[in-house]
Enzyme design. Structure first.
Site, PDB file in Angstrom:
ATOM      1  N   ASP A   5       0.893  -1.039   0.023  1.00 40.03           N
ATOM      2  CA  ASP A   5      -0.057   0.286  -0.111  1.00 40.03           C
ATOM      3  C   ASP A   5       0.592   1.043   0.401  1.00 40.03           C
ATOM      4  O   ASP A   5       1.846   1.365   0.816  1.00 40.03           O
ATOM      5  CB  ASP A   5      -0.682  -0.177   0.854  1.00 40.03           C
ATOM      6  CG  ASP A   5      -1.761   1.247   1.231  1.00 40.03           C
ATOM      7  OD1 ASP A   5      -2.833   1.284   0.458  1.00 40.03           O
ATOM      8  OD2 ASP A   5      -1.632   2.655   2.421  1.00 40.03           O
ATOM      9  N   GLU A 102      -2.247  -0.991  -5.942  1.00 37.41           N
ATOM     10  CA  GLU A 102      -3.105  -0.429  -6.097  1.00 37.41           C
ATOM     11  C   GLU A 102      -2.875   0.115  -7.717  1.00 37.41           C
ATOM     12  O   GLU A 102      -1.554   0.897  -7.526  1.00 37.41           O
ATOM     13  CB  GLU A 102      -3.722   0.216  -5.372  1.00 37.41           C
ATOM     14  CG  GLU A 102      -4.454   0.114  -4.651  1.00 37.41           C
ATOM     15  CD  GLU A 102      -5.028   0.931  -3.394  1.00 37.41           C
ATOM     16  OE1 GLU A 102      -6.581   0.859  -3.447  1.00 37.41           O
ATOM     17  OE2 GLU A 102      -4.379   1.596  -2.689  1.00 37.41           O
ATOM     18  N   CYS A 155     -12.403  -4.092   6.175  1.00 44.33           N
ATOM     19  CA  CYS A 155     -11.956  -4.741   7.254  1.00 44.33           C
ATOM     20  C   CYS A 155     -10.799  -6.642   6.022  1.00 44.33           C
ATOM     21  O   CYS A 155     -11.655  -7.339   5.450  1.00 44.33           O
ATOM     22  CB  CYS A 155     -12.681  -5.805   8.192  1.00 44.33           C
ATOM     23  SG  CYS A 155     -11.912  -6.197   9.097  1.00 44.33           S
ATOM     24  N   CYS A 158     -13.474  -9.575   8.508  1.00 45.46           N
ATOM     25  CA  CYS A 158     -14.335 -10.283   7.569  1.00 45.46           C
ATOM     26  C   CYS A 158     -14.268  -9.961   7.368  1.00 45.46           C
ATOM     27  O   CYS A 158     -15.842 -10.641   6.345  1.00 45.46           O
ATOM     28  CB  CYS A 158     -15.377  -9.971   8.996  1.00 45.46           C
ATOM     29  SG  CYS A 158     -15.463  -8.076   9.275  1.00 45.46           S
ATOM     30  N   CYS A 174     -12.953  -1.794  12.837  1.00 42.08           N
ATOM     31  CA  CYS A 174     -14.498  -2.894  12.644  1.00 42.08           C
ATOM     32  C   CYS A 174     -15.280  -3.090  13.643  1.00 42.08           C
ATOM     33  O   CYS A 174     -14.466  -3.751  14.825  1.00 42.08           O
ATOM     34  CB  CYS A 174     -13.636  -3.895  11.507  1.00 42.08           C
ATOM     35  SG  CYS A 174     -14.695  -4.939  10.842  1.00 42.08           S
ATOM     36  N   CYS A 176     -16.305  -6.635  13.939  1.00 41.61           N
ATOM     37  CA  CYS A 176     -16.031  -7.954  14.503  1.00 41.61           C
ATOM     38  C   CYS A 176     -14.715  -7.414  15.526  1.00 41.61           C
ATOM     39  O   CYS A 176     -13.925  -8.888  16.004  1.00 41.61           O
ATOM     40  CB  CYS A 176     -15.094  -8.504  12.972  1.00 41.61           C
ATOM     41  SG  CYS A 176     -13.573  -8.167  12.189  1.00 41.61           S
ATOM     42  N   ASP A 183      -3.163   1.750   7.069  1.00 43.87           N
ATOM     43  CA  ASP A 183      -2.284   1.116   6.151  1.00 43.87           C
ATOM     44  C   ASP A 183      -1.694  -0.068   5.946  1.00 43.87           C
ATOM     45  O   ASP A 183      -1.817  -0.780   4.360  1.00 43.87           O
ATOM     46  CB  ASP A 183      -0.649   1.966   5.709  1.00 43.87           C
ATOM     47  CG  ASP A 183      -1.661   4.178   5.832  1.00 43.87           C
ATOM     48  OD1 ASP A 183      -1.942   3.863   4.787  1.00 43.87           O
ATOM     49  OD2 ASP A 183      -0.536   4.472   5.610  1.00 43.87           O
TER      50      ASP A 183
END
Length: 197
Positions: A5, A102, A155, A158, A174, A176, A183
């Site tokens: 990233d 990306e 996330c 999950c 999150c 969860c 990052d």
């Protein structure tokens, strides 16, 4: 499989936990940039001082200062480029079977006044270009994920997507129970993408 990233706080955050620093935040670069600003102000003052009518007279002193400015610009460019080469070479040396990154919309990032300067200095486009050809040389599969893939908003545990995630949110929390650096979470999502494709 290695997910990478790219960002502004750090140059690159990898899914194996390795973080590559932003060289522009180093004291040496800041010192050189300070010197550059000082020289640019000096040249500006000299131009105004030697203004005759609508013309600016270029004295030997101005020529000398402009030469110094050009030299500093080149030095900064070389330091940044060298850092990119060292970072990409270091990543390739870990010999992953796949590298997933990306597809950043750098043109749009440059339109954002608050981050344009940082994006330009980091050389993100050059980083991606170097990663591509170095992966090819070393027989590593290079995958570039679609720019609309929610690597930061999803996330990594999950798969839940947080649509209201702001750029100022540096931690990803999150429902969860996952609380992770934003990052690093994005790099894990990129790695998971590589594992499933």
């Amino acid at each position: 499989v290695l997910g990478i990233d790219l960002g502004i706080k750090y140059l690159a955050v990898c899914s194996d936990g390795v973080i590559y620093k932003n060289i522009n935040k180093e004291a040496t670069i800041k010192k050189i940039e300070k010197k550059l600003k000082r020289l640019q102000r000096k040249v500006n003052k000299k131009y105004l001082k030697n203004k005759k009518g609508n013309n600016y007279v270029k004295t030997n002193n101005i020529k000398k200062l402009e030469k110094d400015i050009k030299h500093i610009h080149q030095r900064l460019k070389n330091i940044r480029l060298n850092h990119l080469h060292q970072t990409t070479a270091d990543i390739v040396k870990t010999k992953p079977c796949k590298v997933v990154m990306e597809d950043l919309n750098i043109t749009n990032m440059m339109k954002n006044k608050s981050i344009a300067k940082h994006v330009f200095k980091l050389g993100l486009y050059e980083f991606i270009r170097q990663m591509k050809y170095k992966c090819e040389w070393n027989g590593i599969e290079f995958i570039q994920v679609d720019r609309y893939y929610p690597s930061s908003k999803m996330c990594s545990k999950c798969g839940n997507i947080k649509h209201d995630l702001k750029l100022s949110d540096r931690r990803y929390t999150c429902e969860c129970g996952l609380n992770i650096d934003r990052d690093f979470n994005a790099s894990l999502n990129l790695m998971n993408y590589g594992l499933s494709h």
